[in-house]
Design a protein around this motif. Structure first.
Motif, PDB file in Angstrom:
ATOM      1  N   ILE A  12       1.891  27.227  24.925  1.00 17.14           N
ATOM      2  CA  ILE A  12       1.068  26.729  23.825  1.00 17.14           C
ATOM      3  C   ILE A  12      -0.303  26.319  24.348  1.00 17.14           C
ATOM      4  CG2 ILE A  12       0.843  24.962  22.030  1.00 17.14           C
ATOM      5  CD1 ILE A  12       3.870  24.750  21.956  1.00 17.14           C
TER       6      ILE A  12
ATOM      7  N   ARG B 288      11.083  28.957  23.590  1.00 19.50           N
ATOM      8  CA  ARG B 288      10.670  29.354  22.244  1.00 19.50           C
ATOM      9  C   ARG B 288      11.585  28.810  21.152  1.00 19.50           C
ATOM     10  NH1 ARG B 288      10.343  35.385  21.777  1.00 19.50           N
ATOM     11  NH2 ARG B 288       9.625  34.835  19.676  1.00 19.50           N
TER      12      ARG B 288
ATOM     13  N   THR C  98       6.386  17.051  19.529  1.00 19.40           N
ATOM     14  CA  THR C  98       5.199  17.202  18.710  1.00 19.40           C
ATOM     15  C   THR C  98       5.400  16.469  17.393  1.00 19.40           C
ATOM     16  OG1 THR C  98       3.794  18.775  17.511  1.00 19.40           O
ATOM     17  CG2 THR C  98       6.063  19.431  17.886  1.00 19.40           C
TER      18      THR C  98
ATOM     19  N   LEU D 237       0.878  17.507  21.617  1.00 23.38           N
ATOM     20  CA  LEU D 237       0.573  18.400  20.501  1.00 23.38           C
ATOM     21  C   LEU D 237       0.687  17.611  19.210  1.00 23.38           C
ATOM     22  CD1 LEU D 237      -0.056  21.099  19.178  1.00 23.38           C
ATOM     23  CD2 LEU D 237       2.385  21.678  19.299  1.00 23.38           C
TER      24      LEU D 237
ATOM     25  N   ARG E  36      -3.530  18.457  22.300  1.00 26.14           N
ATOM     26  CA  ARG E  36      -3.811  19.714  21.605  1.00 26.14           C
ATOM     27  C   ARG E  36      -3.626  19.501  20.115  1.00 26.14           C
ATOM     28  NH1 ARG E  36      -1.085  19.566  25.798  1.00 26.14           N
ATOM     29  NH2 ARG E  36      -1.548  20.780  27.690  1.00 26.14           N
TER      30      ARG E  36
ATOM     31  N   GLY F 183      -2.824  21.125  16.172  1.00 33.53           N
ATOM     32  CA  GLY F 183      -2.241  22.189  15.369  1.00 33.53           C
ATOM     33  C   GLY F 183      -2.358  21.881  13.894  1.00 33.53           C
TER      34      GLY F 183
ATOM     35  N   VAL G  56      -4.118  25.352  18.331  1.00 32.27           N
ATOM     36  CA  VAL G  56      -3.163  25.999  19.239  1.00 32.27           C
ATOM     37  C   VAL G  56      -1.821  26.288  18.577  1.00 32.27           C
ATOM     38  CG1 VAL G  56      -4.253  24.887  21.222  1.00 32.27           C
ATOM     39  CG2 VAL G  56      -2.218  23.850  20.190  1.00 32.27           C
ATOM     40  N   SER G  57      -1.591  25.738  17.364  1.00 33.77           N
ATOM     41  CA  SER G  57      -0.309  25.980  16.693  1.00 33.77           C
ATOM     42  C   SER G  57      -0.469  25.917  15.183  1.00 33.77           C
ATOM     43  CB  SER G  57       0.748  24.957  17.131  1.00 33.77           C
ATOM     44  OG  SER G  57       0.425  23.665  16.640  1.00 33.77           O
TER      45      SER G  57
ATOM     46  N   CYS H 299      -2.066  34.458  13.728  1.00 33.81           N
ATOM     47  CA  CYS H 299      -1.671  33.684  14.906  1.00 33.81           C
ATOM     48  C   CYS H 299      -1.337  34.610  16.072  1.00 33.81           C
ATOM     49  CB  CYS H 299      -0.472  32.801  14.576  1.00 33.81           C
ATOM     50  SG  CYS H 299      -0.865  31.389  13.509  1.00 33.81           S
TER      51      CYS H 299
ATOM     52  N   ALA I  54       0.500  29.599  18.685  1.00 33.19           N
ATOM     53  CA  ALA I  54       1.929  29.399  18.444  1.00 33.19           C
ATOM     54  C   ALA I  54       2.194  29.276  16.947  1.00 33.19           C
ATOM     55  CB  ALA I  54       2.409  28.141  19.158  1.00 33.19           C
TER      56      ALA I  54
ATOM     57  N   VAL J  70       4.738  34.919  19.643  1.00 31.92           N
ATOM     58  CA  VAL J  70       4.179  33.594  19.340  1.00 31.92           C
ATOM     59  C   VAL J  70       5.098  32.763  18.459  1.00 31.92           C
ATOM     60  CG1 VAL J  70       1.809  34.434  19.535  1.00 31.92           C
ATOM     61  CG2 VAL J  70       2.906  34.367  17.273  1.00 31.92           C
TER      62      VAL J  70
END
Length: 283
Positions: free
Chosen positions: A7, A15, A78, A119, A149, A151, A170-171, A190, A196, A239
């Motif tokens: 990520i 994953r 997250t 995240l 990060r 998202g 990033v997500s 994406c 991600a 992803v």
């Protein structure tokens, strides 16, 4: 098919993750079981766990900290902000005002017993607050070292493009599964950008003949329909990071076993057709 994804280009996770939304947080046997489920997920190799301020007003975050802190190396929890009890009568509503986002991040840091959220995802875009204000606040929190990060959740392709002009996204966490592919264009965006894609509600059954086809593929593989649905997601694009949730250890183990299930190209083709059939059946 790789079992891991990086990520933001630097945060390695397996994953197939775990969504903590369904874990009971009230005192009693349900909570004790929830703690055991979270711990078992990590024992089985889960390195991505999803929660949110919305889930019990932070109670879900506290539960995860009780179960897993001090966190093992490589575990990513997250969380999401941007939904608050600021509606009429204290009802939940979208609220992306900077002061709300900052307060929810501070609460998450305290509840998760951490100094940095690696995240952080915006739970929804608040239509009543300028997007630049919402994402600008998250960018400031990143600059301050409180967020690693950033998202998004439940966005369109256009919203994703606008957001990426403001922050490094990033997500993306959108609803998506074998029978519900409304956000196919978002997944494609994406995949093209290496962002991600965390499908929530990764397993859902329609009311057409789709269940029969999924069950048939499951029988061929000696698996369950749930495992087939998750394996399909994992093979959809590198992803894709499914986060199935459950409050039962048996279901958790069933879900995670899907990482080892391989669909043939013919089986995948049969499953690919199901979304169109489900749409046609429902008008």
């Amino acid at each position: 098919m790789s079992s891991t994804f990086r990520i933001g280009g630097d945060l390695d996770v397996r994953r197939l993750g775990f969504g903590a939304m369904h874990l009971p947080t009230e005192p009693g046997p349900g909570r004790e079981n929830a703690l055991a489920v979270a711990r078992r997920a990590v024992e089985l190799g889960v390195t991505l766990i999803d929660t949110a301020h919305l889930y019990g007003g932070g109670a879900n975050e506290e539960l995860l900290a009780e179960a897993l802190h001090p966190y093992p190396e490589g575990l990513l929890i997250t969380t999401k902000v941007g939904v608050a009890r600021t509606g009429p009568g204290g009802d939940w509503k979208l609220d992306g005002r900077p002061e709300i986002l900052r307060d929810q991040v501070r609460q998450a840091l305290r509840r998760l017993r951490t100094e940095r959220i690696e995240l952080l995802q915006l739970h929804r875009i608040d239509p009543d607050t300028p997007l630049a204000d919402q994402l600008g606040t998250l960018r400031e929190l990143h600059t301050e070292g409180l967020v690693g990060r950033i998202g998004l959740s439940e966005v369109t392709v256009e919203e994703l493009e606008r957001a990426r002009e403001i922050v490094d996204v990033v997500s993306v966490q959108n609803r998506y599964n074998l029978l519900d592919r409304e956000h196919e264009p978002v997944l494609a965006a994406c995949a093209a950008a290496g962002i991600a894609f965390l499908p929530w509600r990764p397993v859902a059954w329609g009311k057409t003949g789709a269940e029969g086809e999924i069950a048939a593929v499951a029988a061929e593989l000696g698996a369950t329909p749930t495992q087939v649905s998750l394996a399909w997601l994992l093979g959809r694009a590198p992803v894709v990071l499914p986060i199935p949730g459950t409050a039962r250890i048996g279901h958790l183990e069933e879900n995670l076993a899907a990482a080892g299930l391989e669909l043939t190209s013919a089986q995948r083709t049969r499953l690919d057709r199901l979304a169109g059939a489900a749409r046609a059946a429902t008008g």
